[in-house]
Design an enzyme around this catalytic site. Structure first.
Site, PDB file in Angstrom:
ATOM      1  N   LYS A 188       0.843  -1.203   0.000  1.00  9.51           N
ATOM      2  CA  LYS A 188       0.000   0.000   0.000  1.00  9.51           C
ATOM      3  C   LYS A 188       0.879   1.254   0.000  1.00  9.51           C
ATOM      4  O   LYS A 188       2.069   1.191   0.343  1.00  9.51           O
ATOM      5  CB  LYS A 188      -0.941  -0.021   1.207  1.00  9.51           C
ATOM      6  CG  LYS A 188      -0.234   0.037   2.541  1.00  9.51           C
ATOM      7  CD  LYS A 188      -1.173  -0.332   3.682  1.00  9.51           C
ATOM      8  CE  LYS A 188      -0.437  -0.257   5.006  1.00  9.51           C
ATOM      9  NZ  LYS A 188      -0.998  -1.130   6.027  1.00  9.51           N
ATOM     10  N   TYR A 237      16.038  29.717   8.996  1.00  2.94           N
ATOM     11  CA  TYR A 237      14.849  30.391   9.525  1.00  2.94           C
ATOM     12  C   TYR A 237      14.901  30.479  11.038  1.00  2.94           C
ATOM     13  O   TYR A 237      15.228  29.507  11.726  1.00  2.94           O
ATOM     14  CB  TYR A 237      13.584  29.623   9.139  1.00  2.94           C
ATOM     15  CG  TYR A 237      13.169  29.787   7.703  1.00  2.94           C
ATOM     16  CD1 TYR A 237      12.785  31.042   7.212  1.00  2.94           C
ATOM     17  CD2 TYR A 237      13.146  28.710   6.844  1.00  2.94           C
ATOM     18  CE1 TYR A 237      12.381  31.193   5.893  1.00  2.94           C
ATOM     19  CE2 TYR A 237      12.749  28.841   5.528  1.00  2.94           C
ATOM     20  CZ  TYR A 237      12.369  30.085   5.061  1.00  2.94           C
ATOM     21  OH  TYR A 237      11.978  30.226   3.760  1.00  2.94           O
TER      22      TYR A 237
END
Ligand code: PLP
Length: 407
Positions: free
Chosen positions: A37, A268
């Site tokens: 999956k 940042y």
């Protein structure tokens, strides 16, 4: 997105080796339903499935009808089970392509049977029994009623009875043992009522690696359903992890080098400042490529040596302190997951440093360009037959991949 900045490499030989370990643990004759999956946990379902067929896998587990169809379109003819459930709109495609469907409720029995009758097809179903996972599946107390409902519908073919373990450490957790006991009761009752047919399966990777091969009264289960172990990781540091090889590698490149003086901020929020004069390498990979933003204390490999990721991850870039690695140049390949020389950074390591699980890290990498490596010289063993033929009509066994019949 191109494969020059950030990409994954999927080692099909490592996959083959893990599948051999899985088949050995499963025991002779037990069918391996490989769970693929979410694009095989980010490893590329089509390539993984094709290679797994050559490694003797007997069936595939997927998450949705579109994943099942992708495999059918790629020529995979082995049985495919939609593990969870489908939504009504997926019925037509599943029946048309003989996809096995997990069954968990009475109204689904009716809608499936009605649709199958109307279109003159048969639906292949696996009864999903909820023994404690609490997600999908019919509660164990109601399993018999659902089995009877299935038996009454000519258009439905019971191809299996399944349950799913909740604890990440498998049978080491007493709760999993309670689950097995509940499943055992259902199997026992179903067999006594003559309602049991098809495959019996419960073991995911954790179950398989903690010895779940059957139950007291029912005896051996004939199918196992591993996912993560095939991709070289195990939940909860279970024994046997050292037999598995990592399959996916994540790489990027140095695109810029900058010498920075002590105490200059990087990234940042200026959350990191170099304590000394150093050199910062910028790599062309960020959280937008699937690296978890929450990664803290992460490292990369450059020329077989570790270098710390410093400052916050950006969407497209990360910054690495390479002050101790004078040879690093723009264009060098960096390894974020996988081997470089003697060093290795595992999926689990990145997951642990990011506060998540290996499954999520590898799924997130599915969006990157991918190279499949290896997978050339492989014998093509047929999947061996089931240990103990289940009661009811004989279940066709997948044969050689080239002639594997649809089921
Ligand atoms: C994902 C899944 C598996 C495989 O689990 P792993 O922990 O990756 O081995 C097995 N069964 C079901 C129903 C699943 O959803």
């Amino acid at each position: 997105m191109d494969a020059f900045r950030a990409w994954t490499e999927v080692d099909l030989d490592a996959l083959a080796s893990n599948l051999a370990v899985i088949r050995r643990r499963a025991g002779a004759g037990r069918r391996v339903m490989l769970v693929v999956k979410q694009d095989a946990y980010g490893h590329g379902a089509v390539a993984v499935a094709h290679h797994a067929v050559r490694c003797g896998v007997g069936a595939f587990g997927v998450g949705s009808s579109s994943e099942a169809l992708e495999l059918r379109e790629a020529g995979i003819r082995l049985p495919i089970l939609v593990l969870g459930t489908i939504v009504e709109e997926e019925l037509a495609a599943c029946l048309r392509h003989q996809i096995h469907i997990g069954l968990h409720a009475n109204d689904r029995v009716r809608s499936l049977a009605a649709y199958a009758q109307r279109t003159e097809q048969r639906a292949r179903v696996h009864l999903n029994v909820d023994t404690g996972m609490g997600r999908l599946g019919v509660p164990a107390e109601r399993a018999m009623a659902l089995l009877r409902a299935v038996a009454e519908e000519d258009a439905l073919e019971l191809r299996g009875v399944m349950s799913h373990l909740a604890p990440p450490d498998g049978l080491r957790d007493p709760f999993a043992q309670e689950q097995v006991a509940r499943f055992d009761q259902v199997l026992h009752d179903a067999a006594r009522a003559g309602l049991l047919s098809g495959w019996v399966h419960m073991a995911n990777s954790a179950g398989l690696f903690t010895g779940l091969t059957g139950s007291v009264r029912h005896g051996a289960f004939d199918t196992v359903r591993p996912g993560i172990a095939a991709y070289g990781a195990l939940p909860a540091h279970l024994p046997g992890a050292d037999e598995l090889h990592p399959v996916i590698a994540l790489r990027s490149r140095v695109v810029f080098l900058k010498d920075v003086p002590a105490s200059s901020p990087v990234g940042y929020g200026s959350t990191w400042r170099s304590p000394v004069d150093t050199r910062i390498a910028t790599l062309a990979i960020g959280y937008g490529h699937g690296l978890p933003w929450t990664l803290r204390g992460g490292e990369v490999l450059l020329g077989g040596r570790r270098a710390p990721i410093v400052g916050r991850l950006s969407m497209d870039y990360i910054t690495v302190d390479v002050g101790h690695l004078p040879g690093v140049q723009v264009g060098d390949v960096a390894t974020l997951i996988g081997m470089d020389g003697e060093e290795v950074i595992g999926l689990e390591e990145v997951a642990a440093r990011s506060g998540t699980i290996a499954y999520e890290v590898s799924c997130a990498l599915g969006r990157l360009p991918r190279l499949h490596l290896g997978g050339r010289d492989l014998p093509i063993p047929a999947q061996s037959p089931a240990l103990r033929p289940p009661s009811g009509p004989p279940v066709p066994q997948p044969g050689q991949p080239s002639s594997g019949q649809r089921s």
